[in-house]
Scaffold this motif. Structure first.
Motif, mmCIF file in Angstrom:
data_model
loop_
_atom_site.group_PDB
_atom_site.id
_atom_site.type_symbol
_atom_site.label_atom_id
_atom_site.label_comp_id
_atom_site.label_asym_id
_atom_site.label_seq_id
_atom_site.Cartn_x
_atom_site.Cartn_y
_atom_site.Cartn_z
ATOM 1 N N THR A 87 -27.278 3.278 -7.032
ATOM 2 C CA THR A 87 -26.709 2.581 -8.179
ATOM 3 C C THR A 87 -26.432 1.131 -7.807
ATOM 4 O O THR A 87 -25.820 0.868 -6.772
ATOM 5 C CB THR A 87 -25.393 3.264 -8.628
ATOM 6 O OG1 THR A 87 -25.647 4.655 -8.851
ATOM 7 C CG2 THR A 87 -24.835 2.637 -9.884
ATOM 8 N N ILE A 97 -24.497 -2.281 -8.830
ATOM 9 C CA ILE A 97 -23.336 -2.744 -9.587
ATOM 10 C C ILE A 97 -23.291 -4.269 -9.507
ATOM 11 O O ILE A 97 -23.395 -4.841 -8.422
ATOM 12 C CB ILE A 97 -22.019 -2.181 -9.004
ATOM 13 C CG1 ILE A 97 -22.067 -0.661 -8.867
ATOM 14 C CG2 ILE A 97 -20.814 -2.661 -9.790
ATOM 15 C CD1 ILE A 97 -21.954 0.099 -10.144
ATOM 16 N N GLU A 147 -22.512 -1.292 -14.128
ATOM 17 C CA GLU A 147 -23.721 -0.681 -13.578
ATOM 18 C C GLU A 147 -24.950 -1.391 -14.145
ATOM 19 O O GLU A 147 -25.135 -1.482 -15.349
ATOM 20 C CB GLU A 147 -23.761 0.804 -13.942
ATOM 21 C CG GLU A 147 -24.949 1.524 -13.363
ATOM 22 C CD GLU A 147 -24.958 3.006 -13.668
ATOM 23 O OE1 GLU A 147 -26.016 3.485 -14.101
ATOM 24 O OE2 GLU A 147 -23.912 3.659 -13.481
#
Length: 169
Positions: A121, A123, A128
Motif C-alpha cells: 500500500t 500512502i 491511500e
C-alpha cells in the motif's frame, strides 16, 4: 581479643555468603535474559513472519540475517522487491506499507515452503494512493533451526466466477 576474632569470622562468613549469593543471582539473571531474548527458529511460519517483519517493515539487515540461511542468493527476488519499493518511495514521495496474510505451509522432502500474499500500500499525505497484492513463496531449510533460503513471486490466482445453479421452472 577473642571477641574481635569471632566478629571477624562472622563478618567474613557474611561477606562470603553475600558474594556467592550475588554471583548466583547474576548468573540466574543472565540465564533468564538469554532465554527470554533467544531467537525462536523452531516454527517455519514464525521464521517467515519474522523475516518479513525485518526485511519489509523494519528494514533491518541484521534482523534479516538472523532468519536467512548461509547462502541467501535465492532471496534475490525479495531483495529486488525491497529495492523497487524504496525507489518508489523516493521517486513518488510516498510511504510504502507492506502487510501479509495467512502463512500457508507445505512440506516437501526436508524442505518447507510457505506461501503468503503481500499487500503493498502506498500512502501519500495520509491518504491511500494505491494498493496491490502479490503472492510470494518462501523456501526454508533446517540450519540450526529453520531459515529462509529462497523467495519467489508467484502468480495471483485468477478470479473465476462461481457458476450459479440454474433455477428449474
Amino acid at each position: 581479643m577473642e571477641r574481635r576474632s569471632v566478629w571477624r569470622k562472622v563478618l567474613l562468613g557474611l561477606v562470603i555468603v553475600l558474594a556467592v549469593g550475588g554471583i548466583g543471582a547474576a548468573v540466574a539473571t543472565l540465564t533468564a535474559y538469554h532465554e527470554a531474548t533467544k531467537i525462536d527458529r523452531s516454527v517455519p511460519e514464525v521464521v517467515v513472519a519474522e523475516y518479513l517483519r525485518a526485511a519489509l517493515q523494519n528494514k533491518d539487515e541484521v534482523g534479516v540475517d538472523l532468519y536467512t540461511c548461509q547462502d541467501p542468493s535465492a532471496l534475490a527476488p525479495m531483495s529486488a522487491l525491497i529495492d523497487e519499493l524504496a525507489k518508489r518511495e523516493h521517486d513518488f514521495g510516498v510511504q510504502v506499507i507492506i502487510s501479509w496474510g495467512a502463512l500457508n505451509r507445505a512440506d516437501q522432502s526436508g524442505q518447507v515452503r510457505i506461501q503468503t500474499d503481500l499487500t503493498v500500500t502506498a500512502i501519500k499525505d495520509g491518504a491511500e494512493e494505491s494498493s496491490s497484492q502479490q503472492r510470494w513463496q518462501f523456501g526454508l531449510v533446517e540450519e540450526d533451526g529453520w531459515r529462509v533460503c529462497a523467495a519467489e513471486q508467484g502468480p495471483m490466482p485468477s478470479a473465476s466466477p462461481t457458476p450459479s445453479p440454474s433455477i428449474a421452472a
